[in-house]
Design a protein around this motif. Structure first.
Motif, PDB file in Angstrom:
ATOM      1  N   PHE A   1       0.828  -1.206   0.000  1.00  0.00           N
ATOM      2  CA  PHE A   1       0.000   0.000   0.000  1.00  0.00           C
ATOM      3  C   PHE A   1       0.869   1.265   0.000  1.00  0.00           C
ATOM      4  CE2 PHE A   1      -3.736  -2.434   2.115  1.00  0.00           C
ATOM      5  CZ  PHE A   1      -4.060  -2.969   0.872  1.00  0.00           C
ATOM      6  N   ALA A   2       2.043   1.200   0.630  1.00  0.00           N
ATOM      7  CA  ALA A   2       2.960   2.342   0.585  1.00  0.00           C
ATOM      8  C   ALA A   2       3.450   2.559  -0.841  1.00  0.00           C
ATOM      9  CB  ALA A   2       4.146   2.104   1.520  1.00  0.00           C
ATOM     10  N   TYR A   3       3.758   1.470  -1.536  1.00  0.00           N
ATOM     11  CA  TYR A   3       4.182   1.583  -2.934  1.00  0.00           C
ATOM     12  C   TYR A   3       3.062   2.196  -3.776  1.00  0.00           C
ATOM     13  CZ  TYR A   3       5.723   0.347  -7.605  1.00  0.00           C
ATOM     14  OH  TYR A   3       6.085   0.405  -8.928  1.00  0.00           O
ATOM     15  N   ALA A   4       1.835   1.755  -3.549  1.00  0.00           N
ATOM     16  CA  ALA A   4       0.688   2.296  -4.294  1.00  0.00           C
ATOM     17  C   ALA A   4       0.530   3.794  -4.042  1.00  0.00           C
ATOM     18  CB  ALA A   4      -0.586   1.556  -3.900  1.00  0.00           C
ATOM     19  N   ALA A   5       0.745   4.226  -2.799  1.00  0.00           N
ATOM     20  CA  ALA A   5       0.621   5.644  -2.464  1.00  0.00           C
ATOM     21  C   ALA A   5       1.724   6.467  -3.140  1.00  0.00           C
ATOM     22  CB  ALA A   5       0.674   5.832  -0.949  1.00  0.00           C
ATOM     23  N   LEU A   6       2.948   5.956  -3.132  1.00  0.00           N
ATOM     24  CA  LEU A   6       4.054   6.665  -3.774  1.00  0.00           C
ATOM     25  C   LEU A   6       3.838   6.765  -5.279  1.00  0.00           C
ATOM     26  CD1 LEU A   6       7.153   5.217  -1.859  1.00  0.00           C
ATOM     27  CD2 LEU A   6       6.058   7.444  -1.575  1.00  0.00           C
ATOM     28  N   THR A   7       3.284   5.711  -5.875  1.00  0.00           N
ATOM     29  CA  THR A   7       2.966   5.758  -7.303  1.00  0.00           C
ATOM     30  C   THR A   7       1.932   6.842  -7.576  1.00  0.00           C
ATOM     31  OG1 THR A   7       3.418   3.384  -7.521  1.00  0.00           O
ATOM     32  CG2 THR A   7       2.125   4.417  -9.268  1.00  0.00           C
ATOM     33  N   GLY A   8       0.992   7.015  -6.656  1.00  0.00           N
ATOM     34  CA  GLY A   8      -0.016   8.059  -6.809  1.00  0.00           C
ATOM     35  C   GLY A   8       0.588   9.448  -6.842  1.00  0.00           C
ATOM     36  N   ILE A   9       1.673   9.656  -6.096  1.00  0.00           N
ATOM     37  CA  ILE A   9       2.323  10.971  -6.097  1.00  0.00           C
ATOM     38  C   ILE A   9       2.858  11.289  -7.490  1.00  0.00           C
ATOM     39  CG2 ILE A   9       4.270  12.303  -5.184  1.00  0.00           C
ATOM     40  CD1 ILE A   9       3.949  10.767  -2.556  1.00  0.00           C
ATOM     41  N   THR A  10       3.522  10.316  -8.111  1.00  0.00           N
ATOM     42  CA  THR A  10       4.068  10.544  -9.461  1.00  0.00           C
ATOM     43  C   THR A  10       2.967  10.614 -10.510  1.00  0.00           C
ATOM     44  OG1 THR A  10       4.415   8.151  -9.766  1.00  0.00           O
ATOM     45  CG2 THR A  10       6.243   9.414  -8.874  1.00  0.00           C
ATOM     46  N   PHE A  11       1.853   9.916 -10.280  1.00  0.00           N
ATOM     47  CA  PHE A  11       0.741   9.923 -11.238  1.00  0.00           C
ATOM     48  C   PHE A  11      -0.062  11.221 -11.184  1.00  0.00           C
ATOM     49  CE2 PHE A  11      -0.315   5.362 -12.688  1.00  0.00           C
ATOM     50  CZ  PHE A  11       1.023   5.140 -12.970  1.00  0.00           C
ATOM     51  N   GLY A  12       0.132  12.003 -10.131  1.00  0.00           N
ATOM     52  CA  GLY A  12      -0.633  13.234  -9.993  1.00  0.00           C
ATOM     53  C   GLY A  12      -0.374  14.244 -11.094  1.00  0.00           C
TER      54      GLY A  12
END
Length: 244
Positions: free
Chosen positions: A99-110
Motif C-alpha cells: 500500500f505504501a508503494y501504491a501511495a508513492l505511485t499516486g504521487i508521481t501519477f498526480g
C-alpha cells in the motif's frame, strides 16, 4: 455414488472454491492498491492546480528534485523488498509495503492529467481495464502453461528496458511508438502469465494461512504492476495520436 466418490467430489469442490476465494482476495488487494493510487494522484493533481501544500513540497520546493529521486529509490526498494523477502516478512508488513508503494505511485501519477488531457487519461484507463480483464480471463481458462515461457518473457522485459533507456538518448526512438506497442504487448502477456502463477501460489502455500495471505499480496502487486504499465503505454499511444 460410493463413499470414495463422494469424498473425491467434495474434495475437488472445496479445492475449487478455495482457489476462487483466493483469486478474489488477490484482486481485492489489487483493487485497494489502485484505489489508493487514484486517491493520492487526485490529491496531488488538485494541489498542483491550486498551488497547495503538497505541490509545494513535492514539486516546487528547492529540494523537489531530491524528493523525486528519493521517491523513485523508495519505490524500487519497496518492490525489491517484497520480491526478495516475501516469505520472511509478516502479513502486516507485506500489506503495508504494498500500500505504501501504491501511495508513492499516486504521487508521481498526480502530474499525468497536466501532461495529457483528462479525456485521454480516462480513455487509457478504460482501455487498460478492458485489456487487463481480457488477458486475466485468458490466463485463467487457457490450457497452455504460460509459466514455461518465463525466460522468454523476462528476456522481452529486459529488451524493453534497454530500448526505453536508449530512447532517452536517441530522439528517433523517443518519438517512435514501437516501444509503447511492444511494452503494451509484453504486459498483456505478463497479465495472463501472472494469473497462472497466482494459481500456483495457492497450491504452493503449504506452511499455513499466513503464507497464503502473503503470496496473495505478492500476486496483487504483480497484477498491479501489469495494469499500471499497460495504462502508461496506452496513455503514451493515445496521447501521441491526439497530438498529431
Amino acid at each position: 455414488m460410493s463413499e470414495f466418490d463422494r469424498q473425491n467430489y467434495y474434495g475437488t469442490y472445496n479445492e475449487e472454491a478455495g482457489l476462487k476465494a483466493y483469486i478474489t482476495k488477490v484482486f481485492t488487494y489489487m483493487g485497494v492498491g489502485l484505489t489508493i493510487t487514484a486517491a493520492v494522484a487526485y490529491l496531488i493533481f488538485h494541489s498542483l492546480i491550486t498551488r497547495g501544500t503538497l505541490a509545494r513540497i513535492f514539486f516546487f520546493s528547492e529540494s523537489a528534485i531530491y524528493i523525486q529521486i528519493g521517491l523513485l529509490i523508495t519505490q524500487i526498494v519497496l518492490v525489491l523488498s517484497l520480491n526478495a523477502a516475501i516469505r520472511h516478512l509478516s502479513k502486516g508488513v507485506c500489506t503495508a509495503l504494498f500500500f505504501a508503494y501504491a501511495a508513492l505511485t499516486g504521487i508521481t501519477f498526480g502530474v499525468i492529467p497536466l501532461a495529457y488531457e483528462v479525456g485521454t487519461v480516462f480513455q487509457a484507463f478504460i482501455f487498460a481495464a478492458i485489456l487487463f480483464v481480457s488477458c486475466a480471463v485468458i490466463g485463467h481458462v487457457t490450457n497452455v502453461d504460460l509459466t514455461k515461457y518465463s525466460g522468454i518473457l523476462f528476456g522481452g522485459l529486459v529488451a524493453l528496458l534497454i530500448a526505453s533507456i536508449a530512447s532517452i538518448f536517441i530522439p528517433v526512438l523517443r518519438n517512435n511508438l514501437l516501444i509503447a506497442y511492444l511494452g503494451l504487448f509484453i504486459f498483456m502477456i505478463y497479465t495472463a502469465f501472472d494469473i497462472q502463477r497466482i494459481k500456483q501460489f495457492y497450491y504452493m502455500a503449504v506452511n499455513g494461512e499466513e503464507e497464503r495471505e502473503k503470496l496473495a499480496i505478492y500476486g496483487a502487486l504483480q497484477l498491479y504492476l501489469d495494469f499500471v504499465n499497460m495504462f502508461l503505454y496506452l496513455l503514451r499511444i493515445l496521447g501521441s495520436r491526439r497530438r498529431r
